[in-house]
Design an enzyme around this catalytic site. Structure first.
Site, short mmCIF file in Angstrom:
data_model
loop_
_atom_site.label_atom_id
_atom_site.label_comp_id
_atom_site.label_asym_id
_atom_site.label_seq_id
_atom_site.Cartn_x
_atom_site.Cartn_y
_atom_site.Cartn_z
N ASN A 1 4.81 12.89 16.20
CA ASN A 1 3.52 12.34 16.58
C ASN A 1 2.56 13.41 16.28
O ASN A 1 2.14 14.26 17.21
CB ASN A 1 3.77 11.78 18.07
CG ASN A 1 4.47 10.50 18.09
OD1 ASN A 1 5.60 10.46 17.60
ND2 ASN A 1 3.75 9.37 18.51
N ASN B 1 0.90 -1.33 -0.11
CA ASN B 1 -0.03 -0.12 0.00
C ASN B 1 0.67 1.25 0.12
O ASN B 1 0.62 2.34 -0.67
CB ASN B 1 -0.99 0.00 1.27
CG ASN B 1 -1.87 -1.03 1.12
OD1 ASN B 1 -2.18 -1.68 0.16
ND2 ASN B 1 -2.86 -1.26 2.22
N TYR C 1 6.99 -0.37 8.45
CA TYR C 1 6.16 0.91 8.33
C TYR C 1 7.36 2.05 7.58
O TYR C 1 7.06 2.69 6.73
CB TYR C 1 5.41 1.44 9.51
CG TYR C 1 4.84 2.92 9.32
CD1 TYR C 1 4.16 3.33 8.21
CD2 TYR C 1 5.32 3.74 10.56
CE1 TYR C 1 3.87 4.65 8.42
CE2 TYR C 1 4.87 5.08 10.35
CZ TYR C 1 4.14 5.56 9.12
OH TYR C 1 3.92 6.62 9.00
N GLY D 1 9.08 -2.65 17.63
CA GLY D 1 9.07 -1.52 16.69
C GLY D 1 9.28 -0.10 17.14
O GLY D 1 9.30 0.91 16.65
N1 UDP Z 1 1.57 3.60 23.68
C1 UDP Z 1 1.07 3.03 25.03
N2 UDP Z 1 -0.18 2.50 24.97
C2 UDP Z 1 -1.08 2.65 23.90
C3 UDP Z 1 -0.75 3.13 22.72
C4 UDP Z 1 0.65 3.66 22.73
O1 UDP Z 1 1.82 3.02 25.67
O2 UDP Z 1 -2.52 2.38 24.13
C5 UDP Z 1 2.77 3.94 23.37
C6 UDP Z 1 3.44 3.30 22.45
O3 UDP Z 1 4.27 2.41 22.94
C7 UDP Z 1 4.54 4.71 21.91
C8 UDP Z 1 3.88 5.87 22.41
O4 UDP Z 1 2.93 5.49 23.17
O5 UDP Z 1 5.81 4.74 22.89
C9 UDP Z 1 3.19 6.54 21.09
O6 UDP Z 1 2.54 5.73 20.47
P1 UDP Z 1 1.74 5.94 19.12
O7 UDP Z 1 0.95 4.57 18.58
O8 UDP Z 1 0.58 7.03 19.80
O9 UDP Z 1 2.46 6.61 18.27
P2 UDP Z 1 3.97 5.94 17.28
O10 UDP Z 1 5.18 6.55 17.99
O11 UDP Z 1 3.93 4.82 17.73
O12 UDP Z 1 3.70 6.67 16.04
#
Ligand code: UDP
Length: 323
Positions: A170, A92, A141, A278
């Site tokens: 973010n 994708n 990703y 990841g």
């Molecule tokens: N995270 C968490 N619990 C959740 C969702 C996210 O602890 O329910 C953590 C995740 O492991 C990362 C951070 O929050 O360290 C930000 O995650 P998100 O998925 O928002 O954004 P990413 O950095 O992966 O793009």
């Protein structure tokens, strides 16, 4: 300008559409509604329901539009899911993106702003991460987005397609009308706010043993209105380029939860879980390059202001875009 915008029914695409229209640009959205929502499509925009996997659909839509530039948001964007299903991400985010580029060549559109990501970097050697950092993605990703950035360089060299790659850190926050509604919701801020709304019993914290002051991951949360502003500035860029986009500050998972408790006034239960594969420990952007070259300045510098805007949207639309 007339902008052809893929993924305009999604979170960042919907806000970018709104801001472009507010500034007097015309927008045509191309979206397959697989991740996005029909109700997130700004009614002032033209809408093509179509899939980038079908080259004829994207070619026909682009050819009928006479647009000055493309903004390409349509993609899969979950680090965790990409570790389970890499093929979906490579197909994708790379193959479908190629269909878009080839349709641009056929339609004579030679300018693109691309939604890239800090996930192209992986664990950085130094912080904040500027554009000279070596890209070493640790998820399919991040790899898929990096591959598309490389493809853009060749389309510039061979076909003269001018590109701006914006590597978001973010994306978060909301406007009055448009906000974050993913199904399932895996992003931290909306996931915490769903607990505050009583839609989820607790927030799972993925990893408490990182080498950070409180053991949880640190991220640079940037408001989507500031991201949208960067896209609009990128339309005026005179040369192709790569820009990192964040606020230059970082917040840990525990700090985000504490800020959400303060702003919502609600109890937010948490449970500690193992690390999510990841996830690097810390990702903080240096955005000096886009500030000095394109004159970008974030308006939302504090985590509280970002969360307040998201909470307002979630309170107004507790079921998100669901009918
Ligand atoms: N995270 C968490 N619990 C959740 C969702 C996210 O602890 O329910 C953590 C995740 O492991 C990362 C951070 O929050 O360290 C930000 O995650 P998100 O998925 O928002 O954004 P990413 O950095 O992966 O793009």
């Amino acid at each position: 300008m007339k902008i052809f915008l893929t993924g305009g029914a999604g979170y960042i695409g919907s806000v970018c559409t709104e801001q472009l229209l507010n500034e007097g640009h015309e927008v045509a959205i191309f979206d397959n509604l697989s991740e996005g929502h029909r109700r997130a499509i700004d009614p002032r925009a033209q809408f093509f329901e179509g899939d980038l996997a079908h080259r004829d659909q994207i070619e026909t839509a682009l050819a009928s539009c006479r647009s000055d530039a493309v903004m390409h948001f349509a993609a899969n964007a979950l680090v965790g899911e990409s570790m389970q299903n890499p093929s979906k991400y490579f197909r994708n985010n790379i193959s479908n993106g190629l269909n878009l580029l080839d349709a641009m060549i056929a339609a004579g559109v030679r300018r693109i702003v691309f939604s890239s990501t800090c996930a192209i970097f992986g664990p950085p050697d130094r912080m904040p991460i500027d554009e000279t950092a070596s890209p070493r993605p640790i998820s399919p990703y991040g790899e898929s987005k990096l591959a598309f950035e490389k493809i853009l360089r060749w389309y510039d060299e061979i076909y003269g397609v001018k590109f701006v790659c914006l590597r978001y850190f973010n994306a978060s926050g909301a406007t009055e009308k448009f906000g974050e509604d993913h199904r399932p919701e895996t992003h931290l801020i909306p996931a915490v706010l769903k607990v505050a709304l009583g839609e989820k019993p607790n927030l799972e914290i993925y990893g408490t043993d990182y080498e950070t002051p409180d053991g949880t991951c640190i991220r640079d949360y940037i408001h989507i209105v500031d991201l949208a502003r960067a896209h609009i500035l990128a339309l005026g860029a005179t040369a192709s380029g790569f820009y990192n986009l964040g606020t230059g500050g970082g917040s840990s998972v525990r700090e985000v939860i504490a800020a959400c408790r303060k702003i919502t006034g609600r109890n937010i239960d948490t449970i500690e879980k193992p690390r999510r594969p990841g996830d690097p420990a810390r990702l903080i952007a240096s955005s000096e390059k886009i500030k000095s070259e394109l004159g970008w300045q974030p308006q939302f510098q504090s985590l509280d202001a970002i969360i307040e805007s998201a909470w307002k949207w979630h309170e107004k639309f507790p079921r998100g875009y669901a009918e």
